[in-house]
Motif scaffolding. Structure first.
Motif, PDB file in Angstrom:
ATOM      1  N   LEU A  18      41.212  53.819  26.632  1.00  0.00           N
ATOM      2  CA  LEU A  18      40.422  54.200  27.798  1.00  0.00           C
ATOM      3  C   LEU A  18      40.956  53.436  29.008  1.00  0.00           C
ATOM      4  N   ASP A  19      41.717  54.120  29.814  1.00  0.00           N
ATOM      5  CA  ASP A  19      42.340  53.492  30.974  1.00  0.00           C
ATOM      6  C   ASP A  19      41.349  53.388  32.121  1.00  0.00           C
ATOM      7  N   LEU A  20      41.515  52.360  32.883  1.00  0.00           N
ATOM      8  CA  LEU A  20      40.804  52.272  34.152  1.00  0.00           C
ATOM      9  C   LEU A  20      41.782  51.717  35.167  1.00  0.00           C
ATOM     10  N   LEU A  21      42.781  52.516  35.496  1.00  0.00           N
ATOM     11  CA  LEU A  21      43.787  52.131  36.468  1.00  0.00           C
ATOM     12  C   LEU A  21      43.391  52.758  37.790  1.00  0.00           C
ATOM     13  N   LEU A  22      42.833  51.960  38.669  1.00  0.00           N
ATOM     14  CA  LEU A  22      42.193  52.483  39.865  1.00  0.00           C
ATOM     15  C   LEU A  22      43.006  52.210  41.120  1.00  0.00           C
ATOM     16  N   THR A  23      43.054  53.174  41.992  1.00  0.00           N
ATOM     17  CA  THR A  23      43.587  52.957  43.329  1.00  0.00           C
ATOM     18  C   THR A  23      42.406  52.692  44.246  1.00  0.00           C
ATOM     19  N   ARG A  24      42.382  51.514  44.824  1.00  0.00           N
ATOM     20  CA  ARG A  24      41.262  51.122  45.667  1.00  0.00           C
ATOM     21  C   ARG A  24      41.705  51.197  47.132  1.00  0.00           C
ATOM     22  N   HIS A  25      41.295  52.226  47.834  1.00  0.00           N
ATOM     23  CA  HIS A  25      41.700  52.396  49.221  1.00  0.00           C
ATOM     24  C   HIS A  25      40.744  51.704  50.188  1.00  0.00           C
ATOM     25  N   ALA A  26      39.505  51.557  49.773  1.00  0.00           N
ATOM     26  CA  ALA A  26      38.521  50.931  50.651  1.00  0.00           C
ATOM     27  C   ALA A  26      37.431  50.323  49.807  1.00  0.00           C
ATOM     28  N   ALA A  27      36.691  49.415  50.397  1.00  0.00           N
ATOM     29  CA  ALA A  27      35.589  48.790  49.673  1.00  0.00           C
ATOM     30  C   ALA A  27      34.440  48.586  50.650  1.00  0.00           C
ATOM     31  N   LYS A  28      33.207  48.776  50.173  1.00  0.00           N
ATOM     32  CA  LYS A  28      32.035  48.632  51.013  1.00  0.00           C
ATOM     33  C   LYS A  28      31.098  47.592  50.411  1.00  0.00           C
ATOM     34  N   GLN A  37      36.123  40.928  44.430  1.00  0.00           N
ATOM     35  CA  GLN A  37      35.928  39.483  44.294  1.00  0.00           C
ATOM     36  C   GLN A  37      36.439  39.007  42.936  1.00  0.00           C
ATOM     37  N   ASP A  38      37.322  39.774  42.316  1.00  0.00           N
ATOM     38  CA  ASP A  38      37.741  39.523  40.949  1.00  0.00           C
ATOM     39  C   ASP A  38      38.874  38.516  40.841  1.00  0.00           C
ATOM     40  N   HIS A  39      39.076  38.051  39.603  1.00  0.00           N
ATOM     41  CA  HIS A  39      40.241  37.249  39.270  1.00  0.00           C
ATOM     42  C   HIS A  39      41.472  38.158  39.183  1.00  0.00           C
ATOM     43  N   SER A  40      42.646  37.569  39.396  1.00  0.00           N
ATOM     44  CA  SER A  40      43.911  38.285  39.308  1.00  0.00           C
ATOM     45  C   SER A  40      44.886  37.453  38.482  1.00  0.00           C
ATOM     46  N   LEU A  41      45.668  38.130  37.631  1.00  0.00           N
ATOM     47  CA  LEU A  41      46.610  37.431  36.764  1.00  0.00           C
ATOM     48  C   LEU A  41      47.820  38.323  36.528  1.00  0.00           C
ATOM     49  N   GLY A  42      49.003  37.745  36.608  1.00  0.00           N
ATOM     50  CA  GLY A  42      50.204  38.492  36.281  1.00  0.00           C
ATOM     51  C   GLY A  42      50.181  38.917  34.826  1.00  0.00           C
ATOM     52  N   CYS A  43      50.229  40.243  34.559  1.00  0.00           N
ATOM     53  CA  CYS A  43      50.075  40.735  33.193  1.00  0.00           C
ATOM     54  C   CYS A  43      50.468  42.208  33.141  1.00  0.00           C
ATOM     55  N   ASN A  44      51.201  42.589  32.105  1.00  0.00           N
ATOM     56  CA  ASN A  44      51.644  43.978  32.000  1.00  0.00           C
ATOM     57  C   ASN A  44      50.918  44.744  30.896  1.00  0.00           C
ATOM     58  N   MET A  45      49.760  44.249  30.453  1.00  0.00           N
ATOM     59  CA  MET A  45      49.001  44.998  29.443  1.00  0.00           C
ATOM     60  C   MET A  45      48.552  46.338  30.016  1.00  0.00           C
ATOM     61  N   THR A  46      48.399  47.320  29.135  1.00  0.00           N
ATOM     62  CA  THR A  46      48.097  48.693  29.522  1.00  0.00           C
ATOM     63  C   THR A  46      46.736  49.126  28.982  1.00  0.00           C
ATOM     64  N   GLY A  47      46.440  50.431  29.080  1.00  0.00           N
ATOM     65  CA  GLY A  47      45.180  50.980  28.608  1.00  0.00           C
ATOM     66  C   GLY A  47      44.896  50.624  27.166  1.00  0.00           C
ATOM     67  N   GLY A  48      43.633  50.323  26.889  1.00  0.00           N
ATOM     68  CA  GLY A  48      43.228  49.858  25.564  1.00  0.00           C
ATOM     69  C   GLY A  48      42.961  48.368  25.555  1.00  0.00           C
ATOM     70  N   SER A  49      43.569  47.660  26.526  1.00  0.00           N
ATOM     71  CA  SER A  49      43.321  46.217  26.639  1.00  0.00           C
ATOM     72  C   SER A  49      42.025  45.933  27.389  1.00  0.00           C
ATOM     73  N   SER A  50      41.454  46.943  28.047  1.00  0.00           N
ATOM     74  CA  SER A  50      40.214  46.761  28.799  1.00  0.00           C
ATOM     75  C   SER A  50      39.146  46.093  27.941  1.00  0.00           C
ATOM     76  N   PHE A  93      40.840  46.185  35.426  1.00  0.00           N
ATOM     77  CA  PHE A  93      41.562  47.262  36.104  1.00  0.00           C
ATOM     78  C   PHE A  93      42.857  46.740  36.693  1.00  0.00           C
ATOM     79  N   GLY A  94      43.681  47.664  37.175  1.00  0.00           N
ATOM     80  CA  GLY A  94      44.894  47.339  37.916  1.00  0.00           C
ATOM     81  C   GLY A  94      45.017  48.288  39.078  1.00  0.00           C
ATOM     82  N   TYR A  95      45.756  47.883  40.105  1.00  0.00           N
ATOM     83  CA  TYR A  95      46.051  48.760  41.228  1.00  0.00           C
ATOM     84  C   TYR A  95      47.357  49.505  40.942  1.00  0.00           C
ATOM     85  N   VAL A  96      47.390  50.793  41.170  1.00  0.00           N
ATOM     86  CA  VAL A  96      48.600  51.555  40.893  1.00  0.00           C
ATOM     87  C   VAL A  96      49.756  51.118  41.786  1.00  0.00           C
TER      88      VAL A  96
END
Length: 311
Positions: free
Chosen positions: A53-63, A247-260, A283-286
């Protein structure tokens, strides 16, 4: 002044101020028949064929993105572990230790298809609480069904059994609007063969309001290319706060869908395989490949955990 009255004399006293009640975590209770069916539904073939179950989201704006409450108290459940060592962008975990049985694949039915995520067993009052991502329990308005946790998953094998969820829970923010800042879920699994989950696989500690910019270890069972879901994969390195839209944490990582839903640890000991869980793969940004993001475990997530462990 003589004959005068104190300011406000005779006025009705001001009503005492009470903080607005905090929205409660959303909960789904699985019918007993579903819990029983889930254990037999997930054959080795179905587990191997489940779609990540992927959740690879493009976030263009945030409110109305909110930051963690200033001065929030750090809360830790379980003792701290020894510091860990070198960075790793993504690769099989071969270190053994407690993380192998506490981490596992999560399987469920999502809108008619079989799907998978990752979860982790944590210290809890009911000895049966699993932490995962919010979209791994509820997504696009639908609660997942036939939900099971398979700790120590090994290429279709379940060395510690399949643990079906009696209840699945998520934050009120994820329930209401799938707010990515609160993409956290939990499950309470039923005993198996007369034993509770953490008496069989152990449990990792969990920490809330622990801050940002720390060395982190992230684990998961990515099942989308180049991974195939058969192995526990990890990443490690120095984390940072997302400078874009969350407001999330960020980490260098190449894991893909299923790691959620896989756990992020601070204070992780490579030799013992133990740490304090402070986030989940979310999630990740495309437009920003090879970087994983995970929600901050603040007061909202603590309330979710407290409700789960008391269920």
């Amino acid at each position: 002044m003589a004959g005068g009255s104190p300011a406000g004399a005779g006025a009705a006293p001001a009503a005492p101020r009470h903080p607005a009640p905090r929205p409660s975590a959303a909960v789904r209770t699985a019918p007993a028949a579903e819990q029983q069916r889930a254990r037999t539904f997930w054959t080795p073939e179905r587990m191997r064929g489940a779609t990540p179950l992927d959740l690879l989201l493009t976030r263009h704006a945030a409110k109305s993105l909110k930051t963690p409450r200033a001065g929030a108290d750090s809360t830790t459940v379980a003792p701290t572990a020894a510091p860990a060592s070198f960075p790793q962008a993504g690769g099989p975990w071969t270190g053994g230790g407690a993380v192998v049985p506490t981490s596992g694949r999560v399987f469920f039915t999502f809108q008619g298809r079989t799907a998978s995520c990752t979860g982790n067993a944590v210290t809890s009052q009911n000895a049966g609480t699993v932490i995962t991502a919010g979209h791994c329990v509820k997504y696009q308005g639908s609660w997942h069904t036939n939900w099971v946790f398979v700790p120590g998953y090994d290429n279709g094998n379940a060395p510690y059994g399949q643990w079906s969820a009696a209840k699945t829970l998520t934050t009120p923010q994820w329930e209401a609007s799938e707010d990515i800042n609160y993409d956290v879920g939990a499950a309470v699994v039923t005993p198996l063969n007369g034993r509770n989950l953490t008496s069989v696989v152990g449990a990792q500690g969990i920490q809330f309001n622990g801050g940002y910019n720390k060395q982190m270890y992230s684990f998961g069972f990515p099942a989308a290319s180049p991974y195939d879901g058969t192995k526990l994969i990890y990443c490690s390195g120095n984390s940072s706060k997302d400078f874009l839209f969350s407001q999330d944490h960020s980490l260098g990582c190449n894991m893909t869908g299923g790691s959620s839903g896989g756990p992020w640890f601070t204070g992780f000991s490579e030799s013992a395989g133990t740490g304090l869980q402070v986030s989940v793969n979310s999630f990740g940004y495309v437009f920003l490949p090879n970087r994983m993001f995970g929600p901050y475990f603040g007061d909202v997530v603590k309330a979710l955990y407290d409700k789960a462990q008391a269920a």
